[in-house]
Design a protein around this motif. Structure first.
Motif, PDB file in Angstrom:
ATOM      1  N   MET A 114       0.821  -1.203   0.000  1.00 21.77           N
ATOM      2  CA  MET A 114       0.000   0.000   0.000  1.00 21.77           C
ATOM      3  C   MET A 114       0.861   1.262   0.000  1.00 21.77           C
ATOM      4  O   MET A 114       0.472   2.286  -0.533  1.00 21.77           O
ATOM      5  CB  MET A 114      -0.901   0.009   1.228  1.00 21.77           C
ATOM      6  CG  MET A 114      -2.257   0.478   0.879  1.00 21.77           C
ATOM      7  SD  MET A 114      -3.491   0.207   2.121  1.00 21.77           S
ATOM      8  CE  MET A 114      -2.778   0.821   3.615  1.00 21.77           C
ATOM      9  N   VAL A 115       2.013   1.151   0.629  1.00 22.07           N
ATOM     10  CA  VAL A 115       2.914   2.299   0.631  1.00 22.07           C
ATOM     11  C   VAL A 115       4.143   1.941  -0.199  1.00 22.07           C
ATOM     12  O   VAL A 115       4.838   0.982   0.092  1.00 22.07           O
ATOM     13  CB  VAL A 115       3.329   2.669   2.066  1.00 22.07           C
ATOM     14  CG1 VAL A 115       4.213   3.896   2.052  1.00 22.07           C
ATOM     15  CG2 VAL A 115       2.105   2.924   2.914  1.00 22.07           C
ATOM     16  N   THR A 116       4.374   2.725  -1.264  1.00 26.11           N
ATOM     17  CA  THR A 116       5.485   2.420  -2.169  1.00 26.11           C
ATOM     18  C   THR A 116       6.239   3.695  -2.505  1.00 26.11           C
ATOM     19  O   THR A 116       5.863   4.774  -2.072  1.00 26.11           O
ATOM     20  CB  THR A 116       4.957   1.821  -3.497  1.00 26.11           C
ATOM     21  OG1 THR A 116       4.192   2.821  -4.171  1.00 26.11           O
ATOM     22  CG2 THR A 116       4.098   0.586  -3.264  1.00 26.11           C
ATOM     23  N   GLY A 117       7.295   3.541  -3.294  1.00 28.17           N
ATOM     24  CA  GLY A 117       7.971   4.717  -3.840  1.00 28.17           C
ATOM     25  C   GLY A 117       9.376   4.931  -3.343  1.00 28.17           C
ATOM     26  O   GLY A 117      10.010   4.025  -2.799  1.00 28.17           O
ATOM     27  N   VAL A 118       9.844   6.154  -3.558  1.00 23.54           N
ATOM     28  CA  VAL A 118      11.240   6.543  -3.328  1.00 23.54           C
ATOM     29  C   VAL A 118      11.723   6.210  -1.911  1.00 23.54           C
ATOM     30  O   VAL A 118      11.235   6.758  -0.933  1.00 23.54           O
ATOM     31  CB  VAL A 118      11.398   8.065  -3.575  1.00 23.54           C
ATOM     32  CG1 VAL A 118      12.801   8.520  -3.225  1.00 23.54           C
ATOM     33  CG2 VAL A 118      11.064   8.403  -5.025  1.00 23.54           C
ATOM     34  N   GLU A 146      11.257  10.115  -8.665  1.00 24.63           N
ATOM     35  CA  GLU A 146      10.948   8.886  -9.393  1.00 24.63           C
ATOM     36  C   GLU A 146      11.731   8.762 -10.707  1.00 24.63           C
ATOM     37  O   GLU A 146      11.842   7.678 -11.253  1.00 24.63           O
ATOM     38  CB  GLU A 146       9.449   8.849  -9.712  1.00 24.63           C
ATOM     39  CG  GLU A 146       8.604   8.454  -8.529  1.00 24.63           C
ATOM     40  CD  GLU A 146       7.163   8.263  -8.949  1.00 24.63           C
ATOM     41  OE1 GLU A 146       6.650   7.156  -8.779  1.00 24.63           O
ATOM     42  OE2 GLU A 146       6.565   9.220  -9.464  1.00 24.63           O
ATOM     43  N   ARG A 196       2.104   6.837  -2.318  1.00 26.14           N
ATOM     44  CA  ARG A 196       3.359   6.630  -3.031  1.00 26.14           C
ATOM     45  C   ARG A 196       4.256   7.832  -2.803  1.00 26.14           C
ATOM     46  O   ARG A 196       3.841   8.973  -3.030  1.00 26.14           O
ATOM     47  CB  ARG A 196       3.101   6.439  -4.528  1.00 26.14           C
ATOM     48  CG  ARG A 196       4.397   6.182  -5.303  1.00 26.14           C
ATOM     49  CD  ARG A 196       4.166   5.599  -6.667  1.00 26.14           C
ATOM     50  NE  ARG A 196       5.414   5.447  -7.374  1.00 26.14           N
ATOM     51  CZ  ARG A 196       6.256   4.426  -7.233  1.00 26.14           C
ATOM     52  NH1 ARG A 196       5.971   3.455  -6.405  1.00 26.14           N
ATOM     53  NH2 ARG A 196       7.389   4.385  -7.905  1.00 26.14           N
ATOM     54  N   ARG A 197       5.475   7.580  -2.339  1.00 25.83           N
ATOM     55  CA  ARG A 197       6.403   8.686  -2.159  1.00 25.83           C
ATOM     56  C   ARG A 197       7.057   8.950  -3.510  1.00 25.83           C
ATOM     57  O   ARG A 197       7.626   8.040  -4.114  1.00 25.83           O
ATOM     58  CB  ARG A 197       7.459   8.346  -1.126  1.00 25.83           C
ATOM     59  CG  ARG A 197       8.333   9.547  -0.804  1.00 25.83           C
ATOM     60  CD  ARG A 197       9.555   9.162  -0.026  1.00 25.83           C
ATOM     61  NE  ARG A 197       9.278   8.991   1.377  1.00 25.83           N
ATOM     62  CZ  ARG A 197      10.069   8.296   2.193  1.00 25.83           C
ATOM     63  NH1 ARG A 197      11.133   7.695   1.735  1.00 25.83           N
ATOM     64  NH2 ARG A 197       9.772   8.199   3.461  1.00 25.83           N
ATOM     65  N   GLU A 215       7.743  14.313  -0.877  1.00 23.51           N
ATOM     66  CA  GLU A 215       6.547  14.578  -1.675  1.00 23.51           C
ATOM     67  C   GLU A 215       5.844  13.249  -1.920  1.00 23.51           C
ATOM     68  O   GLU A 215       6.506  12.257  -2.235  1.00 23.51           O
ATOM     69  CB  GLU A 215       6.952  15.233  -2.994  1.00 23.51           C
ATOM     70  CG  GLU A 215       5.798  15.884  -3.727  1.00 23.51           C
ATOM     71  CD  GLU A 215       6.288  16.805  -4.849  1.00 23.51           C
ATOM     72  OE1 GLU A 215       6.330  18.021  -4.646  1.00 23.51           O
ATOM     73  OE2 GLU A 215       6.657  16.281  -5.906  1.00 23.51           O
ATOM     74  N   TYR A 216       4.528  13.246  -1.766  1.00 23.49           N
ATOM     75  CA  TYR A 216       3.756  12.012  -1.915  1.00 23.49           C
ATOM     76  C   TYR A 216       2.579  12.212  -2.848  1.00 23.49           C
ATOM     77  O   TYR A 216       2.039  13.315  -2.969  1.00 23.49           O
ATOM     78  CB  TYR A 216       3.170  11.576  -0.567  1.00 23.49           C
ATOM     79  CG  TYR A 216       4.175  11.288   0.513  1.00 23.49           C
ATOM     80  CD1 TYR A 216       4.671  10.000   0.696  1.00 23.49           C
ATOM     81  CD2 TYR A 216       4.600  12.294   1.377  1.00 23.49           C
ATOM     82  CE1 TYR A 216       5.577   9.720   1.704  1.00 23.49           C
ATOM     83  CE2 TYR A 216       5.516  12.027   2.388  1.00 23.49           C
ATOM     84  CZ  TYR A 216       6.000  10.747   2.547  1.00 23.49           C
ATOM     85  OH  TYR A 216       6.895  10.483   3.549  1.00 23.49           O
ATOM     86  N   ARG A 235       9.078  11.781  -3.986  1.00 28.39           N
ATOM     87  CA  ARG A 235      10.332  12.511  -3.800  1.00 28.39           C
ATOM     88  C   ARG A 235      10.788  12.437  -2.346  1.00 28.39           C
ATOM     89  O   ARG A 235       9.978  12.511  -1.433  1.00 28.39           O
ATOM     90  CB  ARG A 235      10.148  13.983  -4.192  1.00 28.39           C
ATOM     91  CG  ARG A 235      11.387  14.822  -3.959  1.00 28.39           C
ATOM     92  CD  ARG A 235      11.071  16.284  -4.010  1.00 28.39           C
ATOM     93  NE  ARG A 235      11.073  16.828  -5.363  1.00 28.39           N
ATOM     94  CZ  ARG A 235      12.158  17.241  -6.016  1.00 28.39           C
ATOM     95  NH1 ARG A 235      13.333  17.152  -5.442  1.00 28.39           N
ATOM     96  NH2 ARG A 235      12.064  17.749  -7.214  1.00 28.39           N
TER      97      ARG A 235
END
Lengths: 259, 94
Positions: free
Chosen positions: A1-5, A127, A118-119, A26-27, A121
């Protein structure tokens, strides 16, 4: 559920982690409202959160549950589809988006929860330069020229994390002393970022652009420029190994040897 | 507290003295040997959903046979504690 940088630091670069923890994030967030809300009222409410906000960390958090102040820089690109609300939020380090969404739901009087996050930054990492775990797997299985090429693409020099952090560039002759834990004296300064204040975080760099240490400024930019002596920065965390640059400082023994 | 995030601010540099660096010591960050590149390197990783940030670090560490690795800024509440407590007042968000 939580993804990203998620910036990862390898080996000696692990010492620089404190630098990421302080940078803004940043999300892109998907919020689900628990009731129908007028879209004008929704936009107005989200707008109200673009400010210094007060948050108490959630029950599950590992930090002390004390109310703390965090800055929301912006909430934009808001899209609404029924009870689903998508938006981009940029905030200070240590802001709980889950909490922000919950609080917005309370203000709207219908309740809300964070459905996905999603993060996009973390400081200077976005990304655009992201690698996947699969890339890392490929790197681990490669060899020779492939390995070299993949490693250069997936891994970046730790200095990349310091693009937006205040810096002091120091003389070659000051590097070894700092690497041995000494504080930086004014004569060691070559150039520095504008806007450094006393007690602000600064990174010490060589003239070749290598990171030497994380420090705390003891003088402002203006003070360093005017001063002829005194300590400019207190060394907190040394990153560069001590043997890279030669020792140039005088010790009692060396002074005796020279005479 | 600043009204804009650090990446939206441009900050100039002030020169105190003209000085050159001796090419016999150190090297440009992008010219490091592969070993050094890894030793002083970062990965901007796309955290998948499911595993915690901590687990992801452990995987990368094992895959690349690293002695040390760490992540900057937990995604999802978990091991903030150590980091936050370390953060002295001198490292506020820029």
């Amino acid at each position: 559920m939580v993804t990203g940088v998620l910036p990862l630091a390898l080996e000696d670069a692990t010492k620089t982690i404190q630098a990421f923890l302080i940078t803004g994030k940043e999300y892109v967030c998907l919020m689900t409202l628990h009731g129908d809300v007028d879209s004008k009222q929704l936009l107005r409410t989200l707008e109200e959160f673009v400010d210094d906000i007060y948050q108490k960390p959630p029950v599950r958090a590992a930090v002390k549950r004390e109310v703390r102040k965090r800055r929301i820089y912006s909430i934009k690109d808001i899209e609404v589809d029924g009870r689903q609300v998508l938006f981009r939020v940029s905030c200070q380090a240590g802001t709980y988006i889950r909490k922000l969404v919950y609080d917005a739901g309370e203000v709207l009087q219908v309740g809300a929860h964070m459905r996905e996050l999603r993060r996009v930054r973390a400081g200077s990492f976005t990304e655009d330069t992201i690698s996947t775990l699969y890339d890392v797997l490929k790197l681990s299985q490669s060899s020779g020229a492939d390995r070299e090429e993949l490693a250069r693409r997936i891994i970046v020099p730790m200095e990349a994390a310091f693009r937006h952090i205040s810096k002091i560039y120091i003389r070659d002759s000051a590097v070894s002393a700092v690497c041995h834990g000494a504080d930086l004296a004014v004569p060691g300064v070559v150039r520095l970022t504008e806007g450094i204040r006393q007690n602000s975080a600064v990174a010490l760099f060589t003239l070749k652009g290598e990171l030497v240490a994380l420090s705390k400024a003891l003088m402002s930019t203006e003070q360093v420029l005017e001063a002829e002596k005194g300590l400019a920065a207190k060394t907190l965390r040394v990153v560069m190994p001590p043997e890279v640059y030669p020792r140039m400082w005088k010790t009692k023994e060396r002074a005796l040897m020279l005479t | 507290m600043s009204q804009t995030p650090s990446w939206e601010r441009t900050r100039k540099e002030q020169v105190k003295i003209e000085e050159e660096t001796d090419p016999s010591y150190g090297c440009l960050p992008e010219k490091r040997t592969l070993d050094q590149h890894i030793r002083f390197g970062l990965i901007n990783l796309d955290k998948p959903s499911g595993p915690s940030s901590h687990e992801v670090v452990a995987w990368v560490k094992r895959l690349l046979r690293l002695k040390h690795a760490g992540h900057g800024g937990t995604l999802e509440a978990e091991t903030w504690a150590g980091a936050i407590q370390w953060l002295p007042a001198c490292y506020p968000s820029p």
